[in-house]
Scaffold this active site. Structure first.
Site, short mmCIF file in Angstrom:
data_model
loop_
_atom_site.label_atom_id
_atom_site.label_comp_id
_atom_site.label_asym_id
_atom_site.label_seq_id
_atom_site.Cartn_x
_atom_site.Cartn_y
_atom_site.Cartn_z
N GLN A 164 -13.92 32.28 -46.75
CA GLN A 164 -13.96 31.49 -45.52
C GLN A 164 -13.32 30.14 -45.78
O GLN A 164 -13.64 29.47 -46.77
CB GLN A 164 -15.44 31.35 -45.14
CG GLN A 164 -15.69 30.75 -43.79
CD GLN A 164 -16.74 29.67 -43.89
OE1 GLN A 164 -16.59 28.71 -44.64
NE2 GLN A 164 -17.81 29.82 -43.12
N SER A 178 -13.92 24.12 -44.67
CA SER A 178 -14.09 22.75 -45.20
C SER A 178 -12.83 22.23 -45.86
O SER A 178 -12.03 22.99 -46.41
CB SER A 178 -15.21 22.73 -46.24
OG SER A 178 -16.42 23.09 -45.67
N SER A 180 -15.92 29.77 -51.86
CA SER A 180 -16.46 30.73 -52.84
C SER A 180 -15.59 31.97 -52.84
O SER A 180 -14.99 32.32 -51.83
CB SER A 180 -17.89 31.15 -52.47
OG SER A 180 -18.66 30.04 -52.15
N GLU A 236 -23.48 32.29 -40.63
CA GLU A 236 -23.74 31.71 -41.94
C GLU A 236 -25.18 31.22 -42.02
O GLU A 236 -25.90 31.49 -42.98
CB GLU A 236 -22.79 30.53 -42.20
CG GLU A 236 -23.10 29.80 -43.52
CD GLU A 236 -22.12 28.66 -43.78
OE1 GLU A 236 -21.59 28.08 -42.81
OE2 GLU A 236 -21.90 28.34 -44.97
N ASN A 269 -28.74 17.04 -46.62
CA ASN A 269 -30.08 16.77 -46.11
C ASN A 269 -30.00 16.00 -44.79
O ASN A 269 -30.82 16.21 -43.89
CB ASN A 269 -30.88 15.96 -47.13
CG ASN A 269 -31.22 16.78 -48.37
OD1 ASN A 269 -30.97 17.99 -48.41
ND2 ASN A 269 -31.78 16.14 -49.37
N GLU A 270 -29.04 15.08 -44.69
CA GLU A 270 -28.92 14.29 -43.46
C GLU A 270 -28.54 15.19 -42.27
O GLU A 270 -29.08 15.03 -41.17
CB GLU A 270 -27.85 13.19 -43.63
CG GLU A 270 -28.30 12.00 -44.48
CD GLU A 270 -28.46 12.33 -45.96
OE1 GLU A 270 -27.69 13.17 -46.47
OE2 GLU A 270 -29.36 11.77 -46.61
#
Lengths: 388, 340, 340, 388
Positions: free
Chosen positions: A116, A119, A151, A234, A353-354
């Site tokens: 994929q 990003s 990946s 995902e 986390n944000e």
């Protein structure tokens, strides 16, 4: 065949067919492909996918039953996970019949591996700000740019690529989705080492790579809505996996640590108790989500809470473990040195986390959104990536 | 109590900082210990002799000055045996030895210190030290040795006979350790083991390095938050990032205050030193790791890559936190000193 | 293991919730215990008899159902002796007494339970209990009494002779305590003290109440964050607020999971109960206070006023956290059960 | 007179003149006024203020010397603190000479008490969104509205009032500052109980209260810049006080707790160690800030870090103390019950923790500001207060 019977048959098949130990890397691809072919022949590949495209046409019930049984085994299908969990479902949902015909069956039979390509170095949390360009040239597209965090790219035959096709419209409105041939000249895959020294990801460079228009998924400039489909799949496949197993081989788990440290010290004992409390709290939350899912209640964005908690627990565990074990924990050969090096990964993969807190705040608690400055500006006028 | 830097200390900081900025920038740090950098660090700046008494050719400075230097070597993640040599020098100021102190002050000798005892007979030593800081780079080991006549401090040539060293890689890529096995290795007795003060001063020195590590980590992520954009805004403008950075700044302010206090106590108020030293390790060690951890996390995905420097700070912070033992020992020491 | 609510449990929750919304809204809570509300709560909804065995006129439900009810009485900060009576009923299911259980099930009798022992001779008791939950409102005290023949459970009429009660105001305005001094107070022996199970069930019941308190506190501040404006934006749109609320939600999710698990263990898996009960108090008690504290703080200045309800949740959360003793006892128990 | 001599003289005066115990409330005002008059006569009131307006015309050095000596005493001047620390300096900086002449000397001599009237129920952190209106009527102004969080208002003679004089301009641009007579008909002071049950604050209601235009401070619609002056003085006087003393009477302090709890339990000991560490960390930070200030380095926004840490420490102390002491700590008569009730106050007065983090982020770390939606909209079109 009723569900219990289906389950027994699946278990029996798994016991007979899952290789006891994972083979070493190089050969692993061949064996993984071989195993997928067996899985397909046995009718356990694409359980809920339509028969027309190579699936079994069964229900979520069978899928969950098989998954529940498979949890006790280590299936050597890792390199197919992106294809089966994300890109395949996207082609199924948004592709043309010709694309479904071409791509889905070879994926289910383990003949082709997918990655994929969303990003970029300048577009992490904010994927829609990506800069890789695809320019139309007759009935094909020419792609230039760079992707990252990919990946299995070094094994992949196909990639699902999101690229910018219009810079004069706001960022979400100028993206298009493609299937790109990873063996095409001009595609360079460079392994990317993580902070532990392992190379689990890749950077991909595109240098005048062409894609036929028939490999476009969805309409031109409608790529963001296709990407949302992929990201939804995902999130489903991540949240399904969150908290399942994983503690068994963790050197920072409660069970591993209790053997490694001096529990006659009350402060050490109390740290272990804290570790136990946090681990149990998250494990029970994950089990509750799983029970809800089995009862047909889809957890939705609450899965992001579980992912956030797992990221925090992972760091806490490795941190406290190294504190308890002391100086020897940082020796290169010690399992905790690896654990503390990998610990940030859970917080940085699949949304920081944000981002998770934003999702929980916006979608679970229904809080008002942050004002957005990037939704109306033409992309070419927008600040993106890293700049002063 | 003096918690602020004097003009001289500010100048010292500036000169060490600007030297390291050019002589040992982060890309170079990954290449490890460079003897030439050390030669200049000790020669041009006189850092190796900073706390060596003047009679042995040093500057005779106290821990308040040393802390300023260590903060900068920490911030630069300086590789090699600087901290180890400093540890040894701290011990040697308590059992002065002309040869070693002069050698250290001149930058000729690198050294390291063991907290663990070995066995000795006055002429040779034997024993195994599992993790000696910079044990491969140090010329001399200073260690307590138990002899028939009591515990004495000895010096052992690490490249000499009877010593087997095995390099140990650690989490901290910038500073290794070694296993040191001594079997009849010749030693020189420096004097009886000092009763107090060495361990506390090591705690303070390490805390100063940790202060530098955390400051550099915070600086790095603050700078990044000012140039990295997400969703059309600099990430530093989001309260999710801004508030975390503010909390990290609060930790830094407190950590600096404690380090200044502990260094002052080491120089001026011996009765306060034990409590101050334990406080320094208990607070600063933790704060340093937390700041280094959050600085890495706030970088996002790039912070997880090998190529980015974030993990160097994270790993140094963790290695430092456990360098003196499991961190709880400092809290236990505080409980004892507070007579709880 | 069952961690989700059945349809019946969801209905129970809805009926208790809607009853309390009208019969005991927050403005009324400040006025304290209202017998009429209790009469309806027990009459219309049968809550007092929920866990009383059917042979004594109750519904014979388990802790999983009880937890659903307690979550709602907790969320409503219901004043008075409901939790105390529930504690007593939990004990009485282990030493069944027809008069008391029937009276509780019918809503005629309110009761409370002491964890501390008093002294008895089989007919009367003596002793001082420093802090008895709802001691002024309860009709009957159930307590362990040490007699010549061993420890037995006794029932004492609190309005009867030989009993002196002193009202104790506590932090929690919605639920008081009393000092109870017994000097030759007549008692009725209910049976030998049960060996296990009572204390663990109290832990689970209290955790269920705490879950309700934290959920209501979180709901209140989430609602406020959607209507309160600062600098032209709803405060809930700021990450500083949003991310904290998200973290509070994470605590709530885990707390609910633990409460469901512990209640299930109490009903279905006795071997798991001790660990589950200690886990419930260790996690939920802390999480409840933290959420109530942050919910108050996020209200800003208005949350600090007497007129606002925020402090009612904050104070109930703190009072609940220490109700069974200093919270560390639950962690110590866990350490023991985990054989650390 | 050199500084050391000044200091000795100040100490001698304080020893002779500070009443040993604070007298009970009612009478306290009379005694406070009496003490201020003595302070003024002795030359210790308004040490750095110009002689022309009743001050001593001395330097920061004398002011700091006196403050250092005064730290060992409890001066009964609390009701004058708003006047001396905030409103007086504002009149000095921004008032007319007539206002300085009228107001400053009576303040320094303890004849008149002041309060500050900025915050409103709908305008807390965001003071500039206040709604109290002042409408011009010839050479006076008519005020209607409500203020809140006003200390010492029930004793005050004068109030420094920020009110809205134009709703057609953005919120910061339609405010004007006034001095209002607190004895004027139509001013209602209602005590406001805090969550501990104490009434330390007031709500003030203005019902057609008139103010002569000569009591306007600064230009019409330039009130925000005057308020910034006041808030700067407020921050200075708060940060000067932060962490000074205060622990002596705190039942949740390390010293108080070590006597109250069972220190044979290692977990209790470790909690006390944590308390010690955090208390010392903040105390040393405050001392470092004080040393910097004495050396002429103004700490600026770093004082907000100290205030944030104090707010967190105050809550942590009371929280951990009640945990350690257990059930009896929540009895109404127990000092810790009061401590846990008051603990949130430090975080809610003088700027919330979130505001402090913004200040540290923006002004200490120089981070980019939050995009603002409220700076350009006319006030009448702006969302303020509480609304759906």
């Amino acid at each position: 065949m009723d569900l219990a019977e289906y389950r027994r048959a699946a278990r029996a098949w798994l016991q007979e067919n899952v290789p006891a130990d994972e083979p070493p890397e190089g050969d692993a691809i061949t064996r993984a492909k071989h195993f997928m072919a067996k899985l397909y022949d046995a009718g356990y590949s694409g359980i809920t996918w339509p028969k027309q495209w190579g699936g079994q046409g069964l229900t979520q019930a069978e899928e969950r039953a098989f998954a529940a049984e498979a949890r006790d085994f280590t299936l050597p299908t890792y390199v197919f996970s992106i294809g089966l969990g994300m890109t395949g479902p996207t082609v199924m949902d948004r592709g043309t019949d010709a694309q479904r015909e071409r791509f889905l069956r070879p994926l289910l039979r383990g003949e082709e591996i997918w990655c994929q390509l969303f990003s970029e170095p300048g577009a992490g949390s904010d994927v829609a700000s990506l800069q890789t360009r695809a320019v139309r040239d007759g009935d094909q597209w020419v792609v230039n740019g760079q992707k990252v965090w990919t990946s299995v790219a070094h094994h992949a035959d196909w990639g699902l690529l999101l690229a910018r096709t219009d810079v004069d419209v706001p960022k979400h409105k100028g993206l298009t989705m493609f299937v790109v041939d990873m063996h095409h000249p001009g595609v360079t895959v460079r392994p990317l080492k993580d902070m532990s020294g392992r190379a689990n990801f890749n950077e991909i460079f595109f240098d005048n790579v062409t894609i036929p228009d028939e490999h476009r998924v969805g309409e031109v400039n409608d790529g963001w809505s296709v990407a949302v489909t992929t990201l939804l799949h995902e999130r489903l496949s991540i949240s399904a996996g969150v908290g399942m197993g994983g503690q068994k081989d963790n050197p920072a788990s409660f069970e591993a640590l209790r053997k490694a440290v001096d529990t006659s010290d009350p402060l050490v004992r109390d740290q272990l108790v804290e570790l136990h409390i946090r681990s149990r709290a998250l494990a029970l939350f994950n089990q509750r989500l799983a029970q809800e899912t089995e009862a047909g209640l889809f957890p939705g964005a609450r899965g992001s809470a579980a992912k956030l908690l797992l990221a925090e627990l992972t760091l806490f565990q490795a941190d406290v473990a190294t504190q308890l074990v002391g100086p020897e924990s940082v020796l290169a050969g010690h399992p905790l040195a690896q654990a503390i090096s990998l610990a940030p990964g859970m917080a940085l993969g699949g949304g920081t986390n944000e981002i998770m807190r934003n999702i929980v705040g916006d979608r679970v608690l229904g809080l008002p959104p942050e004002p957005r400055v990037d939704k109306t500006v033409p992309f070419k006028d927008l600040k993106v990536g890293t700049q002063a | 109590m003096k918690l602020t830097l004097s003009q001289e200390q500010q100048q010292l900081r500036e000169s060490v900082r600007s030297f390291l900025r050019t002589a040992s920038p982060l890309p170079k740090v990954r290449q490890g210990y460079d003897r030439r950098v050390y030669a200049r660090l000790n020669g041009e700046l006189g850092l190796s002799g900073l706390i060596v008494p003047e009679e042995y050719g040093g500057a005779g400075a106290g821990l308040a000055d040393l802390a300023v230097a260590l903060e900068e070597t920490g911030a630069a993640l300086l590789p090699g045996p600087f901290l180890a040599t400093t540890f040894a020098a701290i011990a040697l100021t308590k059992v002065p030895d002309k040869e070693l102190l002069t050698g250290i002050a001149e930058g000729r000798i690198t050294a390291t210190l063991s907290g663990e005892e070995i066995a000795g007979d006055g002429a040779t030593v034997r024993g195994t030290l599992a993790q000696v800081l910079s044990g491969m780079e140090a010329d001399v080991l200073v260690a307590p040795a138990r002899t028939a006549g009591g515990v004495v401090m000895v010096a052992v040539e690490l490249a000499g006979p009877g010593v087997t060293r095995t390099a140990l890689e650690t989490l901290d890529l910038t500073r290794g350790q070694a296993q040191v096995v001594m079997d009849g290795a010749p030693c020189r007795v420096l004097g009886p083991q000092p009763e107090t003060g060495i361990g506390d001063r090591l705690c303070v020195a390490l805390a100063a390095e940790q202060l530098g590590v955390m400051r550099a980590a915070l600086d790095a992520i603050v700078a990044y938050a000012k140039i990295r954009v997400a969703f059309g805004r600099y990430i530093g403008s989001y309260q999710g990032v801004k508030h975390k950075l503010a909390d990290m700044h609060c930790k830094l302010e407190q950590a600096e205050s404690i380090v200044r206090y502990a260094a002052w106590a080491a120089d001026e108020s011996p009765a306060e030193l034990p409590g101050a030293a334990a406080l320094a390790q208990a607070y600063v060690g933790r704060a340093c790791f937390e700041v280094a951890r959050d600085h890495l996390l706030l970088h996002g995905g790039i912070g997880f890559t090998w190529e980015h420097d974030a993990h160097l700070f994270y790993k140094r912070a963790k290695a430092d936190e456990v360098l003196m033992g499991p961190p709880r020992i400092h809290r236990a020491r505080l409980a004892e000193l507070l007579e709880l």
